[in-house]
Design a protein around this motif. Sequence first.
Motif, PDB file in Angstrom:
ATOM      1  N   ALA A 174       0.826  -1.206   0.000  1.00 38.14           N
ATOM      2  CA  ALA A 174       0.000   0.000   0.000  1.00 38.14           C
ATOM      3  C   ALA A 174       0.862   1.257   0.000  1.00 38.14           C
ATOM      4  CB  ALA A 174      -0.934  -0.004   1.203  1.00 38.14           C
ATOM      5  N   GLN A 175       1.943   1.236   0.758  1.00 39.26           N
ATOM      6  CA  GLN A 175       2.827   2.400   0.817  1.00 39.26           C
ATOM      7  C   GLN A 175       3.633   2.564  -0.471  1.00 39.26           C
ATOM      8  OE1 GLN A 175       4.741   2.918   4.912  1.00 39.26           O
ATOM      9  NE2 GLN A 175       3.832   0.885   5.135  1.00 39.26           N
ATOM     10  N   TYR A 222      -8.825  -1.433   3.743  1.00 42.54           N
ATOM     11  CA  TYR A 222      -7.702  -1.889   4.563  1.00 42.54           C
ATOM     12  C   TYR A 222      -8.017  -1.719   6.045  1.00 42.54           C
ATOM     13  CZ  TYR A 222      -3.657  -1.859   7.450  1.00 42.54           C
ATOM     14  OH  TYR A 222      -2.819  -2.119   8.503  1.00 42.54           O
ATOM     15  N   MET A 223      -8.615  -0.585   6.411  1.00 44.09           N
ATOM     16  CA  MET A 223      -8.950  -0.339   7.813  1.00 44.09           C
ATOM     17  C   MET A 223      -9.930  -1.383   8.339  1.00 44.09           C
ATOM     18  SD  MET A 223      -7.221   2.185   9.027  1.00 44.09           S
ATOM     19  CE  MET A 223      -6.375   3.720   8.645  1.00 44.09           C
ATOM     20  N   ASP A 224     -10.881  -1.779   7.515  1.00 46.62           N
ATOM     21  CA  ASP A 224     -11.827  -2.825   7.926  1.00 46.62           C
ATOM     22  C   ASP A 224     -11.107  -4.147   8.177  1.00 46.62           C
ATOM     23  OD1 ASP A 224     -13.929  -1.067   7.730  1.00 46.62           O
ATOM     24  OD2 ASP A 224     -14.591  -1.764   5.754  1.00 46.62           O
ATOM     25  N   GLU A 225     -10.178  -4.479   7.284  1.00 50.20           N
ATOM     26  CA  GLU A 225      -9.458  -5.746   7.435  1.00 50.20           C
ATOM     27  C   GLU A 225      -8.544  -5.717   8.654  1.00 50.20           C
ATOM     28  OE1 GLU A 225      -7.686  -9.540   6.889  1.00 50.20           O
ATOM     29  OE2 GLU A 225      -9.646  -8.617   6.590  1.00 50.20           O
ATOM     30  N   SER A 260      -4.292  -0.251  -8.892  1.00 47.81           N
ATOM     31  CA  SER A 260      -3.054  -0.924  -9.317  1.00 47.81           C
ATOM     32  C   SER A 260      -2.977  -2.369  -8.824  1.00 47.81           C
ATOM     33  CB  SER A 260      -1.829  -0.138  -8.827  1.00 47.81           C
ATOM     34  OG  SER A 260      -1.841   1.191  -9.311  1.00 47.81           O
ATOM     35  N   GLY A 261      -4.146  -3.008  -8.700  1.00 47.78           N
ATOM     36  CA  GLY A 261      -4.191  -4.400  -8.258  1.00 47.78           C
ATOM     37  C   GLY A 261      -4.246  -4.573  -6.751  1.00 47.78           C
ATOM     38  N   PHE A 262      -4.203  -3.456  -6.011  1.00 49.15           N
ATOM     39  CA  PHE A 262      -4.182  -3.562  -4.552  1.00 49.15           C
ATOM     40  C   PHE A 262      -5.448  -4.221  -4.014  1.00 49.15           C
ATOM     41  CE2 PHE A 262      -5.161  -1.851  -0.302  1.00 49.15           C
ATOM     42  CZ  PHE A 262      -4.016  -2.239   0.372  1.00 49.15           C
ATOM     43  N   ARG A 263      -6.603  -3.906  -4.618  1.00 48.98           N
ATOM     44  CA  ARG A 263      -7.851  -4.484  -4.128  1.00 48.98           C
ATOM     45  C   ARG A 263      -7.825  -6.013  -4.252  1.00 48.98           C
ATOM     46  NH1 ARG A 263     -13.107  -1.655  -5.935  1.00 48.98           N
ATOM     47  NH2 ARG A 263     -13.172  -0.865  -3.797  1.00 48.98           N
ATOM     48  N   GLY A 264      -7.333  -6.520  -5.367  1.00 45.09           N
ATOM     49  CA  GLY A 264      -7.248  -7.968  -5.541  1.00 45.09           C
ATOM     50  C   GLY A 264      -6.328  -8.613  -4.520  1.00 45.09           C
TER      51      GLY A 264
END
Length: 284
Positions: free
Chosen positions: A30-31, A45-48, A140-144
């Motif tokens: 993420a960073q 991300y916060m939910d996870e 950029s694929g982060f959600r997957g």
Amino acid sequence: MAQNLMMTMGFLEAVLSTLRSAHAQLAALAQKLRLPAGDKWLDEYMDESARLWKACQVMKAGLSSMENYCSAAADLASLLADPAQLSRLQIKRAISDCQMEMRFLDGRNRRLAETRLQTLCLNFDENHLLSSGSKLNEYSGFRGVLYAMRNVSTSLLVILLSGLVYCWPESSFSLRFHKEGSILGSGFMLSAATLHQRVINQLDSQPGILVYELQKVKLSTDELKMETARGRLEVESYNNKFGNLKSSFGDLQCGVESMIVQLDDFFDEIVEVREKLTDMCAHM
């Protein structure tokens, strides 16, 4: 049972370490991607991370119950160190008290599981897994990656909670494999799911806390009780079985303390990452 499953504290520590590593890699990604501020990826991300936090709180509560048991049982065991100073009745009573503390531990963790586990969303996220490829490729694929890691984490959490808190084999959290082409087809996902399934499939028919060191304490206590039930107390045999009990207590306490330290470190890591990502978005 637990030994065959490798549900030792060492094994569970390795599982927790893998969970922490997965979270650290997700946070680093993420960073690195420098994702857009104020968008849904941060909320997801916060939910996870909040789910991980809650699950680890349940684990720590279960471990705290074990820690309390170790303390109480150690006090009782100290009474048994010199059987020559005690009557047979006093020895039997101390052993019975130790067994009662074990039942209290089992009951506390069972109630903890009944009230907390169902709130942790410990099933695979089918809706997201079946989403279109374009949606999973967002950011950029982060959600997957986030959805994939969520399901890896789910598998690892189930193993940890079954081992450290409580498990009902007949109603264990189920893994649902999707048809070919889903995100579960990846080798990493399948490896995590297979590990979980192999553990769950081999569980004993009896529910309980699946920590091997705890089972050793139970066995050692039962053996000592049988020794004192004999017509004549054999000092050498008694001392041997008491030594086994004392060693079992030590192994359990050491494992519990090590797991609590690792959980505390994980709590710190989650807080640090949440702060970093929030700060990163604030300065974009």
